[in-house]
Design a protein around this motif. Structure first.
Motif, PDB file in Angstrom:
ATOM      1  N   MET A  73       0.893  -1.162   0.000  1.00  0.00           N
ATOM      2  CA  MET A  73       0.000   0.000   0.000  1.00  0.00           C
ATOM      3  C   MET A  73       0.927   1.206   0.000  1.00  0.00           C
ATOM      4  N   SER A  74       0.916   1.976  -1.064  1.00  0.00           N
ATOM      5  CA  SER A  74       1.872   3.075  -1.147  1.00  0.00           C
ATOM      6  C   SER A  74       1.244   4.332  -1.720  1.00  0.00           C
ATOM      7  N   TRP A  75       1.668   5.441  -1.150  1.00  0.00           N
ATOM      8  CA  TRP A  75       1.268   6.763  -1.623  1.00  0.00           C
ATOM      9  C   TRP A  75       2.387   7.319  -2.496  1.00  0.00           C
ATOM     10  N   TRP A  76       1.995   7.883  -3.627  1.00  0.00           N
ATOM     11  CA  TRP A  76       2.952   8.398  -4.603  1.00  0.00           C
ATOM     12  C   TRP A  76       2.678   9.864  -4.898  1.00  0.00           C
ATOM     13  N   ARG A  77       3.736  10.551  -5.249  1.00  0.00           N
ATOM     14  CA  ARG A  77       3.615  11.936  -5.677  1.00  0.00           C
ATOM     15  C   ARG A  77       2.668  12.077  -6.863  1.00  0.00           C
ATOM     16  N   SER A  78       2.638  11.059  -7.700  1.00  0.00           N
ATOM     17  CA  SER A  78       1.805  11.128  -8.896  1.00  0.00           C
ATOM     18  C   SER A  78       1.670   9.741  -9.494  1.00  0.00           C
ATOM     19  N   LEU A  79       0.656   9.576 -10.313  1.00  0.00           N
ATOM     20  CA  LEU A  79       0.530   8.347 -11.090  1.00  0.00           C
ATOM     21  C   LEU A  79       1.772   8.154 -11.942  1.00  0.00           C
ATOM     22  N   ASP A  80       2.282   9.240 -12.481  1.00  0.00           N
ATOM     23  CA  ASP A  80       3.480   9.187 -13.316  1.00  0.00           C
ATOM     24  C   ASP A  80       4.655   8.579 -12.551  1.00  0.00           C
ATOM     25  N   ALA A  81       4.863   8.997 -11.309  1.00  0.00           N
ATOM     26  CA  ALA A  81       5.976   8.450 -10.527  1.00  0.00           C
ATOM     27  C   ALA A  81       5.803   6.949 -10.316  1.00  0.00           C
ATOM     28  N   LEU A  82       4.579   6.526 -10.047  1.00  0.00           N
ATOM     29  CA  LEU A  82       4.313   5.089  -9.895  1.00  0.00           C
ATOM     30  C   LEU A  82       4.598   4.349 -11.196  1.00  0.00           C
ATOM     31  N   GLU A  83       4.195   4.947 -12.307  1.00  0.00           N
ATOM     32  CA  GLU A  83       4.482   4.323 -13.607  1.00  0.00           C
ATOM     33  C   GLU A  83       5.982   4.162 -13.827  1.00  0.00           C
ATOM     34  N   ARG A  84       6.725   5.224 -13.547  1.00  0.00           N
ATOM     35  CA  ARG A  84       8.169   5.188 -13.820  1.00  0.00           C
ATOM     36  C   ARG A  84       8.846   4.113 -12.979  1.00  0.00           C
ATOM     37  N   TRP A  85       8.519   4.036 -11.675  1.00  0.00           N
ATOM     38  CA  TRP A  85       9.140   3.011 -10.840  1.00  0.00           C
ATOM     39  C   TRP A  85       8.774   1.622 -11.369  1.00  0.00           C
ATOM     40  N   SER A  86       7.504   1.422 -11.675  1.00  0.00           N
ATOM     41  CA  SER A  86       7.047   0.097 -12.091  1.00  0.00           C
ATOM     42  C   SER A  86       7.771  -0.369 -13.346  1.00  0.00           C
ATOM     43  N   GLU A  87       8.003   0.561 -14.243  1.00  0.00           N
ATOM     44  CA  GLU A  87       8.487   0.179 -15.560  1.00  0.00           C
ATOM     45  C   GLU A  87       9.993   0.038 -15.642  1.00  0.00           C
ATOM     46  N   SER A  88      10.701   0.789 -14.822  1.00  0.00           N
ATOM     47  CA  SER A  88      12.128   0.868 -15.108  1.00  0.00           C
ATOM     48  C   SER A  88      13.034   0.807 -13.897  1.00  0.00           C
ATOM     49  N   HIS A  89      12.502   0.837 -12.689  1.00  0.00           N
ATOM     50  CA  HIS A  89      13.425   0.763 -11.564  1.00  0.00           C
ATOM     51  C   HIS A  89      13.887  -0.685 -11.364  1.00  0.00           C
ATOM     52  N   PRO A  90      15.180  -0.880 -11.095  1.00  0.00           N
ATOM     53  CA  PRO A  90      15.673  -2.258 -10.941  1.00  0.00           C
ATOM     54  C   PRO A  90      14.859  -3.093  -9.960  1.00  0.00           C
ATOM     55  N   THR A  91      14.357  -2.477  -8.874  1.00  0.00           N
ATOM     56  CA  THR A  91      13.623  -3.275  -7.889  1.00  0.00           C
ATOM     57  C   THR A  91      12.301  -3.793  -8.453  1.00  0.00           C
ATOM     58  N   HIS A  92      11.615  -2.968  -9.267  1.00  0.00           N
ATOM     59  CA  HIS A  92      10.369  -3.486  -9.819  1.00  0.00           C
ATOM     60  C   HIS A  92      10.590  -4.299 -11.075  1.00  0.00           C
ATOM     61  N   VAL A  93      11.627  -3.988 -11.846  1.00  0.00           N
ATOM     62  CA  VAL A  93      11.953  -4.842 -12.982  1.00  0.00           C
ATOM     63  C   VAL A  93      12.247  -6.259 -12.487  1.00  0.00           C
ATOM     64  N   ALA A  94      12.899  -6.357 -11.329  1.00  0.00           N
ATOM     65  CA  ALA A  94      13.175  -7.681 -10.739  1.00  0.00           C
ATOM     66  C   ALA A  94      11.874  -8.373 -10.340  1.00  0.00           C
ATOM     67  N   ILE A  95      10.941  -7.613  -9.741  1.00  0.00           N
ATOM     68  CA  ILE A  95       9.642  -8.194  -9.377  1.00  0.00           C
ATOM     69  C   ILE A  95       8.913  -8.686 -10.625  1.00  0.00           C
ATOM     70  N   PHE A  96       8.915  -7.827 -11.640  1.00  0.00           N
ATOM     71  CA  PHE A  96       8.221  -8.169 -12.885  1.00  0.00           C
ATOM     72  C   PHE A  96       8.845  -9.414 -13.518  1.00  0.00           C
ATOM     73  N   GLY A  97      10.182  -9.459 -13.508  1.00  0.00           N
ATOM     74  CA  GLY A  97      10.870 -10.614 -14.072  1.00  0.00           C
ATOM     75  C   GLY A  97      10.563 -11.884 -13.303  1.00  0.00           C
ATOM     76  N   ALA A  98      10.558 -11.801 -11.971  1.00  0.00           N
ATOM     77  CA  ALA A  98      10.271 -12.986 -11.148  1.00  0.00           C
ATOM     78  C   ALA A  98       8.839 -13.449 -11.373  1.00  0.00           C
ATOM     79  N   ALA A  99       7.916 -12.491 -11.436  1.00  0.00           N
ATOM     80  CA  ALA A  99       6.515 -12.852 -11.669  1.00  0.00           C
ATOM     81  C   ALA A  99       6.346 -13.473 -13.053  1.00  0.00           C
TER      82      ALA A  99
END
Lengths: 334, 334
Positions: free
Chosen positions: A264-290
């Motif tokens: 459950m996370s609060w973000w500065r913007s939908l855009d910031a959530l999009e950017r983390w999801s798509e390209s941050h190593p921590t979420h790229v790893a989650i996406f890859g594992a899933a």
């Protein structure tokens, strides 16, 4: 195949979807369908801070009584993590919530119940244009979807980066750009936060109740640790990517943890959530594992995934913290 | 920070970029900047098929002579893979190319040179509105960028899914949707292809010349095999995701392979390329491997990456195959 945006919320677009009209998602997903009479929902996260995993006996009695009282939520659940127990309650009628809050706020946040344990409320009331849901399978709604009439058939806007935005009806005409910054207002141990415009909240969950054998082992040993690392990153270092706070919580039923968690996370913007999801190593790893998990288990996968995402105007958000630990939620550094 | 779209190609938008105006990319990248007088370029891929790695002696002499002749390309290079040697030539003046092609086509594809070795030409001439480039570092342009005046400063539109589209000037006003399907026209061993509208070509390369030590080992052992698996997937099974043909080629200089490779693939649409890149397990694996590599090596990484992407109208594409193996390029199954 149907659009995630229900017919009654379709407007003349000034902004395009990210995919062409003939886009075919690679696997099925579903969204909650509310009655057309529903115009706005309320999502209230009500937290109690305590030492250890379990809350001290009796401390949840007031909120349990309130949740069961007149004008109470249409659905609620409870989860815990990092020394907090959070009750999450949903209404599809803001006036009903307002009556309930007027009657019960003091039993949760009033000066009369201050006992050294932190308590907080993070409440948002997005309109139906301002939020979306997504489910990987049918039959077991979670969160705001429990209030809905049911789930849709297979929807088109998922399985690509940008689908989250494209499922929010407001995206037809609005970039949902943030305005301003939250302002912390401190009064002793009591903190309120004046919200910014277009803050974004995501609740994103997983339910491995139905898994067994190799699938269960793969989720617990190969997916969950990567997910947890991403959740820890957002909690500890999220501000660098626009995440204001993150909690990784385990659902409890009858005070015992079950095989369901959510971030459950609060973000500065939908855009910031999009950017983390798509390209941050921590979420790229989650996406890859899933993806490895889902590729291995195939259509028979029994892991259930869901999320709900809202982008709320300033006057649709409410933050209050009483005697909470430094850094709780949006309350600042104490 | 500058836009990838040069000032003289900025138009009144009817379509939005995927990122807000305050988007800041997570690392620097650069694009080629052509003279404003350049309106259209020509990219000619001229292939020779042969057994083994090396072409038979003398068979490249005619094309070498042609490339050195009047009206020849401003830049060309050569690469090989899967029993093909491909000369890639670039012009920034289509009329010059037309004169050159009229003078030299028969020396490459005419009946007089048919000797059992397959020969082919895949030529496109995108306008400057219809193509984009991207470079991870400055100082060593490749491909069409060699013709340019130079590289830009750091550009904004990269580091997110959708940046490729946003760098193509035509994206300001056009979804670049494909129309029609290529039609194969066979005349004995000679095949021509009537093109579709808005076919997409990508040349996407990597140069590990400057790497050494652990960085070189990591590229060769952890990145390259994953890249190769993705390239093999596109070659062998790409049609399922809209990839019509893919070649994974190693650059040759003085007939010897060097530490540079590129993938060259034709797609049904820019959209199909986007979808594969963002969500197909084979490219998610490439992206993950590259991200681990770049996270490990940090800003000192000496691997150089580049690509060029075009979306061409039907009359801007030309495909001809003579005595080629079944399945070569867009020539169908023979």
């Amino acid at each position: 195949m149907e659009s995630a945006i229900p017919d009654h919320l379709v407007t003349t677009r000034t902004r395009h979807r990210r995919v062409p009209d003939d886009y075919a998602p690679p696997y099925p997903s579903y969204v909650a369908r509310s009655a057309t009479s529903v115009r706005q929902v309320v999502m209230a996260y009500l937290g109690l801070q305590h030492d250890g995993d379990d809350p001290p006996p009796g401390l949840l009695a007031p909120i349990d009584a309130a949740l069961a009282a007149a004008d109470g939520p249409g659905h609620h659940d409870r989860a815990r993590g990092d020394g907090e127990t959070v009750s999450i309650a949903y209404w599809d009628d803001p006036e009903q919530f307002d009556r309930w809050w007027d009657a019960h706020r003091d039993s949760w946040l009033g000066d009369g119940v201050r006992d050294g344990n932190g308590r907080w409320a993070e409440v948002l009331r997005p309109t139906v244009e301002e939020h979306e849901t997504l489910f990987s399978s049918t039959g077991r709604p979670e969160g705001v979807a429990v209030l809905a009439e049911g789930l849709s058939g297979e929807v088109q806007e998922h399985g690509y980066w940008g689908g989250m935005r494209d499922r929010i009806p407001l995206s037809q005409t609005d970039a949902m750009a943030p305005v301003g910054e939250p302002v912390v207002e401190r009064d002793g141990g009591r903190v309120r936060v004046r919200p910014q415009h277009a803050a974004c909240l995501i609740r994103s969950g997983q339910d491995w109740t139905d898994t067994d054998g190799a699938e269960r082992v793969m989720y617990l040993e190969e997916v969950e640790p990567v997910l947890r690392a991403g959740m820890d990153f957002l909690r500890d270092e999220g501000s660098a990517v626009g995440c204001r706070t993150n909690r990784y919580l385990t659902v409890v039923e009858d005070a015992r943890p079950v095989d369901r968690t959510f971030g459950m996370s609060w973000w500065r913007s939908l855009d910031a959530l999009e950017r983390w999801s798509e390209s941050h190593p921590t979420h790229v790893a989650i996406f890859g594992a899933a993806m490895r998990y889902l590729t291995t288990t195939g259509p028979s996968a029994r892991l259930r995934l869901y999320h709900e995402v809202s982008v709320a105007a300033a006057d649709e958000q409410y933050f209050e913290y009483v005697d909470c630990r430094p850094g709780t939620g949006l309350s600042g550094n104490g």
